[in-house]
Scaffold this motif. Structure first.
Motif, PDB file in Angstrom:
ATOM      1  N   ILE A 135     -24.900  41.550 -15.568  1.00 57.32           N
ATOM      2  CA  ILE A 135     -24.213  42.795 -15.214  1.00 57.32           C
ATOM      3  C   ILE A 135     -25.168  43.686 -14.428  1.00 57.32           C
ATOM      4  N   ASN A 136     -24.661  44.271 -13.346  1.00 59.10           N
ATOM      5  CA  ASN A 136     -25.463  45.186 -12.533  1.00 59.10           C
ATOM      6  C   ASN A 136     -24.582  46.336 -12.065  1.00 59.10           C
ATOM      7  N   GLN A 137     -24.973  47.558 -12.423  1.00 59.41           N
ATOM      8  CA  GLN A 137     -24.221  48.759 -12.034  1.00 59.41           C
ATOM      9  C   GLN A 137     -22.725  48.622 -12.333  1.00 59.41           C
ATOM     10  N   GLY A 138     -22.444  48.131 -13.530  1.00 62.71           N
ATOM     11  CA  GLY A 138     -21.057  48.049 -13.991  1.00 62.71           C
ATOM     12  C   GLY A 138     -20.276  46.842 -13.508  1.00 62.71           C
ATOM     13  N   ARG A 139     -20.886  46.070 -12.610  1.00 65.45           N
ATOM     14  CA  ARG A 139     -20.166  44.919 -12.046  1.00 65.45           C
ATOM     15  C   ARG A 139     -20.742  43.605 -12.570  1.00 65.45           C
ATOM     16  N   LEU A 140     -19.883  42.610 -12.661  1.00 66.06           N
ATOM     17  CA  LEU A 140     -20.312  41.271 -13.062  1.00 66.06           C
ATOM     18  C   LEU A 140     -20.846  40.539 -11.838  1.00 66.06           C
ATOM     19  N   GLU A 141     -22.137  40.202 -11.862  1.00 68.13           N
ATOM     20  CA  GLU A 141     -22.768  39.521 -10.721  1.00 68.13           C
ATOM     21  C   GLU A 141     -22.582  38.008 -10.809  1.00 68.13           C
ATOM     22  N   GLN A 142     -22.680  37.466 -12.032  1.00 70.42           N
ATOM     23  CA  GLN A 142     -22.585  36.015 -12.225  1.00 70.42           C
ATOM     24  C   GLN A 142     -22.299  35.723 -13.685  1.00 70.42           C
ATOM     25  N   PHE A 143     -21.504  34.690 -13.935  1.00 72.19           N
ATOM     26  CA  PHE A 143     -21.214  34.273 -15.308  1.00 72.19           C
ATOM     27  C   PHE A 143     -21.308  32.757 -15.343  1.00 72.19           C
ATOM     28  N   ASP A 144     -22.362  32.241 -15.971  1.00 70.42           N
ATOM     29  CA  ASP A 144     -22.581  30.798 -15.922  1.00 70.42           C
ATOM     30  C   ASP A 144     -23.522  30.367 -17.047  1.00 70.42           C
TER      31      ASP A 144
END
Length: 236
Positions: free
Chosen positions: A214-223
């Motif tokens: 998570i970065n600044q409220g956003r999902l960057e990667q899920f793995d």
């Protein structure tokens, strides 16, 4: 003890905007977490991961989006009816209660008969290898022992989902490693779906089945950890 049914968890475009803030604390996060999986929410302080945890627990009402457990939206339910167990960073044990009474507390609050409370609390203390300290007060226990009691208390009410908020933050480094292994063992033994918030990359990559960055409220990667480590999706 293993839970007969583990529940999956789905976050559907969950967004949280605080009044007057220029950006969203949580920005349209969508995650599908499988039943029995341990997922780490990883990111720096202030990135929105704890807000996300509090939304799942029901302590914060999201601006938009849905939280779905086992196919059923739980957004309208108050925290005590969500069947979600939470272990806080400071453990939040009642100082005047013994380990046994702390673990039995959630069952007592639900009106379970005293004999049932005690039996279940002893079973949970056994599972976290703390039965021998059942009569101790929190101040008579080490940080690692308090953490086990907090974990037993969260599991005693048979939650559908277990939430861990920076669970190892208060422990020194050598104990932290031991407790990471122990918590993973207990989570597997209980067969419960677990979400853990951490800012420690090593911790997330070694413990979790999958990692949500998570970065600044956003999902960057899920793995899975290997993919996150070997093939990061973004520069962040």
């Amino acid at each position: 003890m293993t839970s007969s049914t583990a529940f999956d968890l789905k976050l559907d475009a969950v967004t949280q905007r605080y009044k007057g803030a220029a950006t969203a604390a949580v920005d349209a996060v969508t995650l599908e977490i499988a039943a029995g999986e341990l997922v780490a929410l990883l990111g720096p302080s202030g990135c929105g991961k704890t807000t996300l945890l509090r939304i799942i627990a029901g302590f914060v009402q999201q601006t938009s989006g849905r939280v779905v457990v086992g196919g059923r939206p739980i957004d309208e339910l108050p925290p005590h009816r969500r069947e979600v167990g939470v272990v806080f960073q400071n453990y939040a044990l009642f100082p005047h209660m013994t380990a046994l009474d702390n673990v039995a507390y959630g069952l007592a609050a639900r009106g379970a008969p005293r004999a049932q409370q005690q039996a279940k609390a002893r079973e949970m203390l056994e599972m976290v290898q703390m039965a021998h300290l059942a009569e101790r007060l929190p101040r008579e226990m080490s940080g690692g022992q308090q953490q086990r009691v907090a974990l037993a208390r969260a599991l005693a009410v048979d939650p559908r989902i277990l939430l861990l908020d920076e669970p190892f933050g208060a422990l020194d480094k050598s104990l932290r490693l031991d407790m990471q292994i122990e918590v993973k063992r207990i989570q597997r033994l209980a067969g419960i779906t677990c979400i853990m918030v951490t800012h420690d990359q090593e911790e997330a990559l070694s413990m979790a089945d999958r990692v949500a960055v998570i970065n600044q409220g956003r999902l960057e990667q899920f793995d899975v950890p290997n993919e996150i480590y070997d093939r990061p999706a973004t520069l962040f």
